[in-house]
Design an enzyme around this catalytic site. Structure first.
Site, short mmCIF file in Angstrom:
data_model
loop_
_atom_site.label_atom_id
_atom_site.label_comp_id
_atom_site.label_asym_id
_atom_site.label_seq_id
_atom_site.Cartn_x
_atom_site.Cartn_y
_atom_site.Cartn_z
N GLU A 8 -5.17 -8.69 0.09
CA GLU A 8 -5.97 -8.39 1.28
C GLU A 8 -7.41 -8.15 0.86
OE1 GLU A 8 -4.68 -5.29 4.01
OE2 GLU A 8 -2.57 -5.85 3.67
N GLU A 42 0.80 -1.23 0.00
CA GLU A 42 0.00 0.00 0.00
C GLU A 42 0.84 1.28 0.00
OE1 GLU A 42 -3.23 -0.01 2.80
OE2 GLU A 42 -4.14 -1.77 1.88
C1 BGP Z 1 -4.64 -2.33 5.01
C2 BGP Z 1 -3.28 -2.64 5.56
C3 BGP Z 1 -3.24 -3.65 6.64
C4 BGP Z 1 -4.47 -3.74 7.49
C5 BGP Z 1 -5.77 -3.50 6.78
C6 BGP Z 1 -6.96 -3.23 7.66
O1 BGP Z 1 -4.69 -0.99 4.65
O2 BGP Z 1 -2.42 -3.07 4.54
O3 BGP Z 1 -2.04 -3.50 7.34
O4 BGP Z 1 -4.36 -3.29 8.75
O5 BGP Z 1 -5.71 -2.43 5.87
O6 BGP Z 1 -6.92 -1.92 8.10
P1 BGP Z 1 -7.17 -1.48 9.58
O7 BGP Z 1 -6.20 -2.23 10.42
O8 BGP Z 1 -6.94 -0.02 9.61
O9 BGP Z 1 -8.58 -1.85 9.88
#
Ligand code: BGP
Length: 471
Positions: free
Chosen positions: A370, A165
């Site tokens: 993801e 990201e």
């Molecule tokens: C993405 C990231 C992750 C993860 C996920 C969920 O942006 O790559 O590291 O954490 O989102 O986000 P959050 O933890 O803010 O709910």
């Protein structure tokens, strides 16, 4: 159109799930690991720090065994730069090499393909002190780290992801605990896009190095991609959506795949006196690098409307909020979509639209790195009933099959997250895992692992290669 005669998921499709080092491992200063920017940041109020997380560092064998029980074909995790190089460059920490070597072997023991992210939000603190990505030398620092990874793990790791990201690092650095602005900086936007440029060059060089050192391996980027809809069919809204699509999505992939700056973004940067400075050779480096696939994280789409530069726009708070830019676009809440308990829109059909668009633009195989639902899960009598997560995953997987039938080349699905871990800015209470970890925000409890209902459901999905998505 919704296809009725669906094509099956391809053989060898990577069914698995994801984590990242700083969110799952814990042992944040153990066995020679140096601190990362995540270990020294101010943790948002009401959330725990990152010293223990899910304690995956000490539980990895048990965790991989549970992933194997679900039938995983792949496990996407990241390597902590400061566990390998405590000062970011120079001295290697042998215990760091040993940990990841064991983790990789443990995956392979069960036939699980390790998919390794080289950098997931955790710049070594020692390098932040030397100017982080602001320093042009950061390109060489990253390359040194990359070489060590390829040398030590390249015999067993075939799939590499460069920077997780990068678009979110650039757009919402504070939300993910990673923003470096040097003292005396007068044009923050220019500074951030210069850092972004260094990351793009570092990524390009790492891809080239990977192909040179590991001819059999495959490497790709891993941005967070949300296709941006226009709020209405007003032509001005369509232009606004194009602007935000370019700034949020295409900048990163046009560069990774074609080695050029997206023209809409370049003109936006020109208007803000924020164009990055190229060093000698950058142009060629960027053009010569070629990813083998596109990894991407998808949580939801975004929606934009025209902004006339008049009223103040909402600020962008995290990865899935759109905010806005005076005169460029304005985020819009899509009234057609439901939201998670944490306010992120849910859009499975938008997932298909995103996959179609990505494939039309870049014609490279796609790997979902993801996708998932953050929720307040509850442990009751040793069980976790999470029908909301099953529903979310089911609807998204169904759209992958629609996309496959549309002709999109899909490599795999690795939702977030394999196991409960700490959110980027909302602590432990925002859970994503298929495996539950018994701990609270501040009370570490037993750290015992429990299989959620979604664990059993996903196991069946994998066993039937995505044919049986029912409860
Ligand atoms: C993405 C990231 C992750 C993860 C996920 C969920 O942006 O790559 O590291 O954490 O989102 O986000 P959050 O933890 O803010 O709910």
């Amino acid at each position: 159109m919704l296809h009725k005669n669906l094509k099956p998921f391809p053989n060898g499709f990577f069914w698995g799930a994801s984590t990242s080092a700083y969110q799952v491992e814990g042992a944040s200063l153990e066995d020679g690991k140096g601190p990362s920017c995540q270990d020294v940041k101010m943790v948002p109020e009401g959330t725990s720090d990152l010293t223990v997380c899910a304690d995956h560092y000490h539980h990895y064998q048990e965790d991989i065994a549970l992933m194997a029980e679900m039938g995983f074909h792949s496990y996407r995790f990241s390597i902590s730069w400061s566990r390998i190089l405590p000062e970011g460059t120079g001295r290697i920490n042998p215990q760091g090499i040993e940990f990841y070597s064991n983790l990789i072997d443990e995956c392979r023991k069960y036939g699980i393909e390790p998919i390794v992210t080289m950098f997931h939000f955790d710049m070594p603190a020692a390098l932040d002190e030397r100017g982080s990505w602001s320093n042009r030398e950061s390109v060489e620092w990253f390359l040194e780290f990359a070489r060590i990874l390829f040398e030590n793990f390249g015999d067993r790791v075939k799939y590499w992801l460069t920077i997780n990201e990068q678009n979110m690092l650039t757009l919402v650095g504070p939300a993910i605990g990673s923003l470096f602005i040097p003292e005396g900086c007068t044009n923050q936007m220019k500074e951030i896009y210069q850092q972004n440029h260094h990351q793009l060059v570092a990524q390009a060089k790492a891809m080239e190095l990977c192909h040179k050192m590991l001819p059999e391996a495959k490497i790709g980027p891993a941005p967070n991609i949300s296709l941006v809809y226009a709020a209405t069919c007003k032509p001005e809204d369509v232009l606004a959506a194009q602007n935000f699509n370019a700034i949020r999505n295409w900048l990163y992939l046009d560069m990774a795949v074609y080695g050029v700056y997206n023209h809409l973004v370049w003109s936006y940067l020109e208007a803000h006196d924020a164009c990055p400075v190229f060093s000698e050779g950058d142009e060629d480096v960027l053009k010569n690098a070629h990813p083998d696939f596109i990894g991407f994280n998808y949580y939801s789409t975004a929606t934009a409307e025209a902004d006339n530069g008049g009223e103040e726009t909402e600020t962008t708070v995290d990865q899935q909020s759109a905010g806005g830019e005076a005169g460029v676009y304005k985020g819009y809440h899509n009234p057609n979509l439901m939201k998670t308990e944490f306010g992120w829109e849910i859009d499975p059909i938008g997932f298909r639209a995103t996959m179609r668009e990505l494939y039309s633009r870049y014609r490279l195989p796609l790997l979902v790195t993801e996708n998932g639902l953050g929720a307040y899960d509850k442990l009751e009598d040793g069980k976790i009933h999470d029908p909301y997560r099953i529903q979310y995953l089911r609807e998204h997987i169904a759209q992958i099959q629609q996309a496959i039938t549309d002709g999109v080349d899909m490599l795999g699905y690795n939702p977030w997250s394999a196991i409960d871990l700490i959110s980027t800015h909302e602590g432990m209470k925002k859970r994503y895992g298929l495996i539950y970890v018994d701990r609270d925000e501040f009370d570490l409890k037993t750290l015992k692992r429990y299989r959620k209902d979604s664990f059993y459901w996903y196991k069946k999905v994998i066993a039937t290669n995505g044919e049986d998505l029912a409860d």
